[in-house]
Design an enzyme around this catalytic site. Structure first.
Site, PDB file in Angstrom:
ATOM      1  N   ALA A  63       1.409   1.290   0.624  1.00  0.00           N
ATOM      2  CA  ALA A  63       1.828   0.339  -0.398  1.00  0.00           C
ATOM      3  C   ALA A  63       1.807  -1.052   0.226  1.00  0.00           C
ATOM      4  O   ALA A  63       1.618  -1.192   1.429  1.00  0.00           O
ATOM      5  CB  ALA A  63       3.238   0.687  -0.848  1.00  0.00           C
ATOM      6  N   GLY A 102       1.202   5.497   0.239  1.00  0.00           N
ATOM      7  CA  GLY A 102       0.700   5.416  -1.133  1.00  0.00           C
ATOM      8  C   GLY A 102      -0.788   5.739  -1.220  1.00  0.00           C
ATOM      9  O   GLY A 102      -1.252   6.291  -2.226  1.00  0.00           O
ATOM     10  N   GLU A 125       6.398   7.247   5.337  1.00  0.00           N
ATOM     11  CA  GLU A 125       7.498   6.501   4.706  1.00  0.00           C
ATOM     12  C   GLU A 125       8.845   6.707   5.385  1.00  0.00           C
ATOM     13  O   GLU A 125       9.669   5.801   5.475  1.00  0.00           O
ATOM     14  CB  GLU A 125       7.632   6.895   3.226  1.00  0.00           C
ATOM     15  CG  GLU A 125       6.585   6.306   2.306  1.00  0.00           C
ATOM     16  CD  GLU A 125       5.263   7.053   2.311  1.00  0.00           C
ATOM     17  OE1 GLU A 125       5.068   7.953   3.151  1.00  0.00           O
ATOM     18  OE2 GLU A 125       4.412   6.727   1.461  1.00  0.00           O
TER      19      GLU A 125
END
Ligand SMILES: NC(=O)c1ccc[n+]([C@@H]2O[C@H](COP(=O)([O-])OP(=O)(O)OC[C@H]3O[C@@H](n4cnc5c(N)ncnc54)[C@H](O)[C@@H]3O)[C@@H](O)[C@H]2O)c1
Length: 694
Positions: A63, A102, A125
């Site tokens: 992301a 992502g 993450e």
């Protein structure tokens, strides 16, 4: 502006390509482009299947981290992925470089995945205190099973393409040109009329023990971290909830974690770690000196460990000792270390042999003549170090970097023993030097820019986190540590016991409490330093180390002598509270006229933290550390400060410097002489600022 995502057709295959250098981050513009191009592909009558691919060096690596904490612009990543999953035409994701976070979640929304053979995949993450929030925890277990998914999501490590193929995470490895291979794969999908494969429609089950096992491991290895536990919970949801419910629960946990103090601290440290590589005043294009061979003087505890770093990185090392006997001792310690690693399965015998094959021993300084870098690691004695540097000056080639591993001595004075102070630098490794990630790089008054830049670069080669610091007693880490230890010493005089202090700080998140650390490192090390400075000590100031001195006077040097602040049973490293130490402490309190009192754990934590912060503020003001973040990186990698708390300076900013100042002033009243608020804290608190926006 160039399009961030483009659509083009090749034969019967529509290719959606992302072009957002450097890592094709999935920012708002890319997300919109992905949906628009998917629509184009689905509307293109000639396209029978679609390929999604990243331009440049990688498939999206995650992301856009700068968007964290802001309300997501539409389409959100989950919306993009849902669109790909609902695509009218089959979609194949073609991965290369690092398909992470992502990026991998988008690939999981496609029907098939192929990858170049050196691609790395992962959902890291958890390392930023969150969980994959765009379906990763729901789709990955459905695709590769709960156990493998837990390994990927809870560990946050990369998966290499061959392993990904074995697990079914990808369907094919493309060895040649990726776009061509992916298009050929897509054509086959069409020709073979393969049925659609939506990951969300797959099923996964697992026994509850699997999750319990992971929870136990997390409790041990990621103690105190919240995100890994949420990751486990979410993967478990995938095995027991319908897809949409699991997805909603994942989203709720993601939203909670993203705004959590732990995630904020972990993000901060992530950026601080990148910042340390930028040294103020050093141009990033500074030419580097070649470091292809290394010499080390002194094959003791540190010299041996330092040598292993270079041997492991493929760099030949010459170890020089004063006498053969010491050299043999040093080599057998190194060989013992390698063979223990082989026994534990961390190294193959071949690797260990290769590494040791790069080590040569000598008792002749002339053998250092060709070394590009020489690191001195002899006893901590100024006269000896000066003698060694004078010898190095005489034998080393012009332009060789001359480094010292001193932990306290003045680098400038050592440099002055040579005719080339510009080539002299401090490289302060931490013990055990082959394990600890931190390297304090001490910049002397005359250290040349290219010497500094070369040593910074070297850190990458030997997998260290290098932080540049200035010359002062103890540099950054140990100087702050002494203030912290003074509080530990005071706390036991006032009413606590070592085990209570250690437990309070361990429970707060430190890897170890201060007394356990002292026992591990040897209580005699700081005792010698105190003895050396005894004459210069200000007798009007409190001297909290009195019990430590008495302990050392009794020969209790810690684990190595079987007793220190704790006692140790034969063949066990477990620190056991010792009534003899308690008696020593009570006696000292009584002699000093201190009325012992109950001390709350909160007080232990607060005093310890504020002592670090107050000294850290002085270090910042003096320019010994360039940024608050540098100090925090040092504390995490060198001293076991809990990563999820960011670092002492970050903690202080979070608490608010006004409150920190009030706390320090209250301690000053109780312990005059031990506390004086650092002027920087007084100023910043007055201006309503923090260390990070001085
Ligand atoms: N031990 C630690 O935790 C630690 C951590 C950081 C820095 N340091 C620093 O690293 C340095 C070395 O510490 P150590 O713990 O490895 O000490 P050590 O006593 O284990 O090793 C020192 C070695 O230097 C050798 N030596 C002494 N004189 C020599 C000479 N003239 N020529 C060649 N070799 C000589 C000794 O034989 C010995 O093997 C010190 O400056 C110390 O302050 C130590």
């Amino acid at each position: 502006m160039a399009e961030l995502v483009t659509y083009a057709r090749q034969g019967t295959v529509g290719v959606i390509a992302i072009d957002n250098p450097p890592v094709n981050a999935l920012g708002a513009g890319v997300r919109k482009g992905l949906v628009d191009c998917l629509d184009k592909g689905n509307e293109d009558p000639e396209a029978k299947a679609l390929v999604l691919i990243g331009g440049g060096r990688t498939f999206p690596a995650g992301a856009d981290i700068t968007e964290f904490g802001k309300p997501p612009a539409s389409p959100t990543l989950p919306e993009v992925i849902a669109a790909y999953e609902d695509s009218a035409k089959p979609v194949l994701a073609a991965l290369h470089g690092t398909a992470l976070g992502g990026g991998l979640e988008v690939a999981l929304g496609c029907d098939w995945r192929c990858a170049s053979k050196d691609a790395k995949l992962g959902l890291p993450e958890v390392k930023l205190g969150i969980l994959p929030g765009a379906g990763g925890t729901q789709r990955l277990p459905r695709l590769i099973g709960a156990e493998n998914a837990l390994t990927v999501i809870v560990g946050g490590e990369f998966v290499a393409a061959p392993e990904a193929l074995e697990w079914g995470l990808i369907d094919e490895i493309v060895s040649g040109d990726l776009p061509a291979g992916a298009i050929a794969f897509a054509e086959r999908i069409v020709a073979e009329e393969r049925p659609r494969r939506r990951v969300r429609d797959m099923e996964v089950s697992a026994a509850p023990e699997l999750f319990e096992g992971f929870r136990r491991t997390v409790a041990k290895r990621q103690r105190g971290f919240i995100a890994p536990l949420r990751c486990i919970e979410s993967v478990e949801n995938a095995t027991r909830l319908p897809f949409d419910e699991g997805l909603a629960a994942e989203r709720a946990m993601f939203v909670e974690l993203v705004a959590s103090p732990q995630a904020e601290a972990l993000r901060y440290l992530f950026f601080a770690e990148r910042e340390v590589a930028k040294v103020p005043g050093i141009d990033k294009d500074t030419p580097l000196r070649r470091i292809a061979s290394v010499g080390i003087v002194g094959a003791g505890t540190m010299g041996g460990g330092i040598a292993m770093n270079f041997a492991n990185a493929g760099i030949p090392v010459t170890l020089v000792e004063a006498v053969e006997e010491a050299l043999d001792r040093g080599f057998s310690a190194i060989l013992g270390n390698y063979s223990a690693n082989v026994d534990k399965g961390r190294l193959t015998q071949k690797e260990a042999d290769d590494h040791t094959g790069r080590l040569t021993g000598s008792v002749n300084f002339d053998d250092l003549a060709k070394a590009d870098l020489v690191i001195e690691a002899v006893f901590e004695d100024m006269a000896l170090k000066k003698e060694i540097f004078a010898k190095l000056d005489a034998v080393c080639r012009p332009g060789a970097i001359l480094a010292t591993n001193t932990s306290t001595l003045d680098i400038d004075e050592i440099a002055a023993a040579t005719s080339r102070p510009q080539d002299v630098i401090g490289t302060h490794f931490f013990s055990p030097a082959n394990v600890m990630k931190l390297l304090e790089i001490v910049r002397g008054d005359k250290t040349a820019d290219d010497v500094l830049a070369s040593v910074m670069r070297l850190c990458r080669v030997i997998s260290k986190v290098g932080v540049v610091v200035g010359v002062c007693d103890g540099f950054v880490g140990n100087r702050m540590l002494h203030a912290y230890w003074d509080q530990a010493y005071s706390l036991i005089l006032e009413g606590a016991l070592p085990q209570q202090v250690d437990k309070a700080l361990y429970d707060w998140g430190w890897a170890m409490g201060p007394f356990a650390v002292m026992d591990l490192a040897g209580t005699d090390v700081s005792w010698r330093v105190r003895q050396a400075k005894a004459e210069r000590r200000d007798r009007n100031k409190p001297y909290p180390a009195a019990v430590a001195d008495r302990l050392c006077g009794k020969g209790r040097f810690g684990r190595k002598t079987g007793a220190g602040w704790y006692r140790y049973e034969e063949a066990s490293r477990a620190p056991l509270p010792d009534p003899a130490v308690e008696a020593l402490i009570l006696e000292a309190s009584a002699e000093m006229g201190i009325a012992r009192r109950e001390i709350a754990d909160e007080e232990i934590v607060e005093r310890s933290l504020y002592a670090l912060v107050n000294e850290g503020a002085r270090i910042l003001a003096e320019g010994v550390a360039a940024r608050a973040g540098d100090i925090d990186v040092i504390y995490h990698y060198g001293y076991g400060f809990p990563r999820y708390r960011g670092g002492p300076m970050f903690c202080a900013d979070e608490i608010g410097l006004e409150k920190v100042l009030a706390g320090i002033r209250a301690f000053e009243e109780r312990q005059p002489g031990l506390w004086t608020p650092a002027p920087l804290i007084v100023r910043l608190a007055g201006e309503g600022k923090g260390f990070r926006d001085p």
